[in-house]
Write a protein that holds these residues in place. Structure first.
Motif, PDB file in Angstrom:
ATOM      1  N   ILE A  11     -20.101 -11.335 -41.699  1.00 38.28           N
ATOM      2  CA  ILE A  11     -21.169 -10.829 -40.829  1.00 38.28           C
ATOM      3  C   ILE A  11     -21.023  -9.327 -40.646  1.00 38.28           C
ATOM      4  O   ILE A  11     -19.979  -8.846 -40.195  1.00 38.28           O
ATOM      5  CB  ILE A  11     -21.127 -11.491 -39.443  1.00 38.28           C
ATOM      6  N   LYS A  12     -22.081  -8.591 -40.987  1.00 39.46           N
ATOM      7  CA  LYS A  12     -22.123  -7.152 -40.777  1.00 39.46           C
ATOM      8  C   LYS A  12     -23.004  -6.905 -39.555  1.00 39.46           C
ATOM      9  O   LYS A  12     -24.230  -6.873 -39.648  1.00 39.46           O
ATOM     10  CB  LYS A  12     -22.727  -6.446 -41.996  1.00 39.46           C
ATOM     11  N   ALA A  13     -22.372  -6.746 -38.387  1.00 33.78           N
ATOM     12  CA  ALA A  13     -23.126  -6.680 -37.136  1.00 33.78           C
ATOM     13  C   ALA A  13     -24.134  -5.534 -37.119  1.00 33.78           C
ATOM     14  O   ALA A  13     -25.259  -5.696 -36.642  1.00 33.78           O
ATOM     15  CB  ALA A  13     -22.159  -6.547 -35.962  1.00 33.78           C
ATOM     16  N   ARG A  14     -23.753  -4.384 -37.633  1.00 36.18           N
ATOM     17  CA  ARG A  14     -24.637  -3.219 -37.572  1.00 36.18           C
ATOM     18  C   ARG A  14     -25.839  -3.347 -38.495  1.00 36.18           C
ATOM     19  O   ARG A  14     -26.833  -2.637 -38.323  1.00 36.18           O
ATOM     20  CB  ARG A  14     -23.842  -1.944 -37.904  1.00 36.18           C
ATOM     21  N   ILE A  37     -27.456  -6.193 -38.664  1.00 38.25           N
ATOM     22  CA  ILE A  37     -28.332  -7.137 -37.963  1.00 38.25           C
ATOM     23  C   ILE A  37     -29.064  -6.453 -36.820  1.00 38.25           C
ATOM     24  O   ILE A  37     -30.286  -6.563 -36.697  1.00 38.25           O
ATOM     25  CB  ILE A  37     -27.507  -8.335 -37.448  1.00 38.25           C
ATOM     26  N   ASP A  38     -28.333  -5.742 -35.971  1.00 38.31           N
ATOM     27  CA  ASP A  38     -28.959  -5.045 -34.839  1.00 38.31           C
ATOM     28  C   ASP A  38     -27.984  -3.994 -34.321  1.00 38.31           C
ATOM     29  O   ASP A  38     -26.973  -4.322 -33.704  1.00 38.31           O
ATOM     30  CB  ASP A  38     -29.300  -6.035 -33.718  1.00 38.31           C
ATOM     31  N   ILE A  39     -28.296  -2.742 -34.568  1.00 39.53           N
ATOM     32  CA  ILE A  39     -27.393  -1.650 -34.196  1.00 39.53           C
ATOM     33  C   ILE A  39     -27.337  -1.437 -32.683  1.00 39.53           C
ATOM     34  O   ILE A  39     -26.428  -0.805 -32.152  1.00 39.53           O
ATOM     35  CB  ILE A  39     -27.806  -0.339 -34.919  1.00 39.53           C
ATOM     36  N   ASN A  54     -24.275  -5.451 -28.854  1.00 40.55           N
ATOM     37  CA  ASN A  54     -22.827  -5.560 -28.932  1.00 40.55           C
ATOM     38  C   ASN A  54     -22.464  -6.482 -30.100  1.00 40.55           C
ATOM     39  O   ASN A  54     -22.982  -7.601 -30.193  1.00 40.55           O
ATOM     40  CB  ASN A  54     -22.288  -6.143 -27.615  1.00 40.55           C
ATOM     41  N   PRO A  55     -21.596  -6.042 -31.025  1.00 36.48           N
ATOM     42  CA  PRO A  55     -21.226  -6.895 -32.162  1.00 36.48           C
ATOM     43  C   PRO A  55     -20.713  -8.266 -31.749  1.00 36.48           C
ATOM     44  O   PRO A  55     -20.993  -9.262 -32.433  1.00 36.48           O
ATOM     45  CB  PRO A  55     -20.132  -6.077 -32.865  1.00 36.48           C
ATOM     46  N   VAL A  56     -19.998  -8.361 -30.638  1.00 37.08           N
ATOM     47  CA  VAL A  56     -19.467  -9.654 -30.193  1.00 37.08           C
ATOM     48  C   VAL A  56     -20.605 -10.629 -29.902  1.00 37.08           C
ATOM     49  O   VAL A  56     -20.525 -11.818 -30.229  1.00 37.08           O
ATOM     50  CB  VAL A  56     -18.571  -9.482 -28.944  1.00 37.08           C
ATOM     51  N   GLN A  57     -21.695 -10.127 -29.322  1.00 31.07           N
ATOM     52  CA  GLN A  57     -22.850 -10.967 -29.041  1.00 31.07           C
ATOM     53  C   GLN A  57     -23.526 -11.408 -30.341  1.00 31.07           C
ATOM     54  O   GLN A  57     -23.953 -12.566 -30.478  1.00 31.07           O
ATOM     55  CB  GLN A  57     -23.852 -10.206 -28.166  1.00 31.07           C
ATOM     56  N   ILE A  58     -23.596 -10.503 -31.307  1.00 34.34           N
ATOM     57  CA  ILE A  58     -24.183 -10.838 -32.604  1.00 34.34           C
ATOM     58  C   ILE A  58     -23.361 -11.922 -33.293  1.00 34.34           C
ATOM     59  O   ILE A  58     -23.907 -12.880 -33.856  1.00 34.34           O
ATOM     60  CB  ILE A  58     -24.287  -9.578 -33.489  1.00 34.34           C
ATOM     61  N   PHE A  59     -22.040 -11.795 -33.248  1.00 36.54           N
ATOM     62  CA  PHE A  59     -21.179 -12.806 -33.864  1.00 36.54           C
ATOM     63  C   PHE A  59     -21.419 -14.173 -33.217  1.00 36.54           C
ATOM     64  O   PHE A  59     -21.516 -15.191 -33.906  1.00 36.54           O
ATOM     65  CB  PHE A  59     -19.707 -12.418 -33.714  1.00 36.54           C
ATOM     66  N   LEU A 118     -12.667  -9.202 -38.181  1.00 34.97           N
ATOM     67  CA  LEU A 118     -11.952  -8.494 -39.241  1.00 34.97           C
ATOM     68  C   LEU A 118     -11.375  -7.162 -38.773  1.00 34.97           C
ATOM     69  O   LEU A 118     -10.828  -6.408 -39.581  1.00 34.97           O
ATOM     70  CB  LEU A 118     -12.867  -8.272 -40.451  1.00 34.97           C
ATOM     71  N   GLU A 119     -11.494  -6.873 -37.480  1.00 37.01           N
ATOM     72  CA  GLU A 119     -10.857  -5.664 -36.933  1.00 37.01           C
ATOM     73  C   GLU A 119      -9.345  -5.779 -37.101  1.00 37.01           C
ATOM     74  O   GLU A 119      -8.789  -6.881 -36.966  1.00 37.01           O
ATOM     75  CB  GLU A 119     -11.199  -5.528 -35.438  1.00 37.01           C
ATOM     76  N   PRO A 120      -8.622  -4.698 -37.370  1.00 41.41           N
ATOM     77  CA  PRO A 120      -9.084  -3.328 -37.600  1.00 41.41           C
ATOM     78  C   PRO A 120      -9.382  -3.025 -39.071  1.00 41.41           C
ATOM     79  O   PRO A 120      -9.652  -1.883 -39.412  1.00 41.41           O
ATOM     80  CB  PRO A 120      -7.880  -2.518 -37.131  1.00 41.41           C
ATOM     81  N   LEU A 121      -9.342  -4.046 -39.923  1.00 40.61           N
ATOM     82  CA  LEU A 121      -9.553  -3.811 -41.350  1.00 40.61           C
ATOM     83  C   LEU A 121     -11.005  -3.447 -41.649  1.00 40.61           C
ATOM     84  O   LEU A 121     -11.276  -2.631 -42.524  1.00 40.61           O
ATOM     85  CB  LEU A 121      -9.153  -5.060 -42.145  1.00 40.61           C
ATOM     86  N   GLU A 122     -11.946  -4.064 -40.936  1.00 38.94           N
ATOM     87  CA  GLU A 122     -13.379  -3.794 -41.089  1.00 38.94           C
ATOM     88  C   GLU A 122     -14.005  -3.692 -39.715  1.00 38.94           C
ATOM     89  O   GLU A 122     -14.007  -4.659 -38.962  1.00 38.94           O
ATOM     90  CB  GLU A 122     -14.064  -4.908 -41.889  1.00 38.94           C
ATOM     91  N   LYS A 123     -14.550  -2.537 -39.391  1.00 34.58           N
ATOM     92  CA  LYS A 123     -15.150  -2.318 -38.080  1.00 34.58           C
ATOM     93  C   LYS A 123     -16.469  -3.076 -37.956  1.00 34.58           C
ATOM     94  O   LYS A 123     -17.295  -3.056 -38.878  1.00 34.58           O
ATOM     95  CB  LYS A 123     -15.383  -0.816 -37.857  1.00 34.58           C
ATOM     96  N   ASP A 124     -16.651  -3.759 -36.818  1.00 36.84           N
ATOM     97  CA  ASP A 124     -17.893  -4.478 -36.502  1.00 36.84           C
ATOM     98  C   ASP A 124     -18.223  -5.567 -37.525  1.00 36.84           C
ATOM     99  O   ASP A 124     -19.386  -5.819 -37.839  1.00 36.84           O
ATOM    100  CB  ASP A 124     -19.079  -3.503 -36.365  1.00 36.84           C
ATOM    101  N   HIS A 125     -17.194  -6.195 -38.043  1.00 40.85           N
ATOM    102  CA  HIS A 125     -17.347  -7.297 -38.987  1.00 40.85           C
ATOM    103  C   HIS A 125     -16.585  -8.527 -38.500  1.00 40.85           C
ATOM    104  O   HIS A 125     -15.546  -8.402 -37.866  1.00 40.85           O
ATOM    105  CB  HIS A 125     -16.812  -6.937 -40.376  1.00 40.85           C
TER     106      HIS A 125
END
Length: 216
Positions: A167-170, A172-174, A177-182, A201-208
């Motif tokens: 899931i690439k939160a940004r 979907i909707d910039i 909050n990414p946590v809400q998108i997840f 996937l933090e800290p390896l991938e931000k907002d994923h």
């Protein structure tokens, strides 16, 4: 070195971080590691959502010989490692919509015969050519309707097969909050599949995040 549930891959320590090691011929600019006198390719979790998910402990099992439908294959970095893991009896259908990256995929397929490239829109699977059924569906696409795309493509997944959604939160909707998108994405997936785990996937991938689910 610890074996993972992905056939032929191992967790190794690289300085203060973990990475994966796979036997095979290099395909990209990548590090190598010598383990017990054997040369391995280093599968960098900072360059691969799937590798990041494995390092983070997601319950992903892919045996030798599996058939994988890979949506969003791009230039084929992760695909090349999966190819080495699966062996000659395995198959990866590598789907991407961009002609530019498809050229790189075609060159990769010349070297690895268990990869088949498909230039197609994952959002319109009804336009694919006739396909076999797959054991695993992995998706890494930057679209707003990521969950819907995944669910459309489960038509080609065997009953009991595994889906892995990056899931690439940004994308979907910039504004959210990414946590809400997840959370919302997980709820959509759970309506049609059995969710096994969702993992950041933090800290390896931000907002994923990655959701692993099983087809009912």
């Amino acid at each position: 070195m610890k074996q993972t549930s992905i056939a032929g891959s191992w967790v190794i320590e690289r300085g203060r971080q973990q990475a994966l090691a796979v036997k095979g011929e290099p395909a990209f600019e990548e590090e190598s590691a010598i383990i017990s006198g054997v040369k391995y390719r280093v599968w960098d979790p900072r360059r691969s959502k799937l590798a990041a998910a494995i390092v983070k402990g997601a319950p992903i099992s892919i045996p030798t010989g599996s058939k994988i439908l890979y949506l969003g294959a791009s230039h084929g970095y992760t695909v090349s490692f999966l190819s080495d893991c699966l062996g000659g009896d395995g198959l990866i259908l590598a789907v991407d919509i961009a002609p530019r990256v498809m050229r790189d995929l075609v060159f990769l397929c010349d070297q690895r015969k268990n990869i088949v490239p498909l230039l197609a829109d994952a959002n319109q699977p009804q336009l694919y050519p006739e396909l076999p059924m797959f054991d695993v569906l992995f998706q890494d696409v930057a679209q707003r309707n990521q969950a819907e795309i995944l669910l459309k493509n489960t038509t080609f997944l065997k009953k009991g097969g595994i889906t892995i959604l990056a899931i690439k939160a940004r994308s979907i909707d910039i504004t959210k909050n990414p946590v809400q998108i997840f959370k919302e994405t997980k709820e959509l997936i759970a309506k049609q599949m059995d969710v096994l785990q969702m993992i950041s996937l933090e800290p390896l991938e931000k907002d994923h995040a990655v959701i692993v689910a099983r087809k009912r």
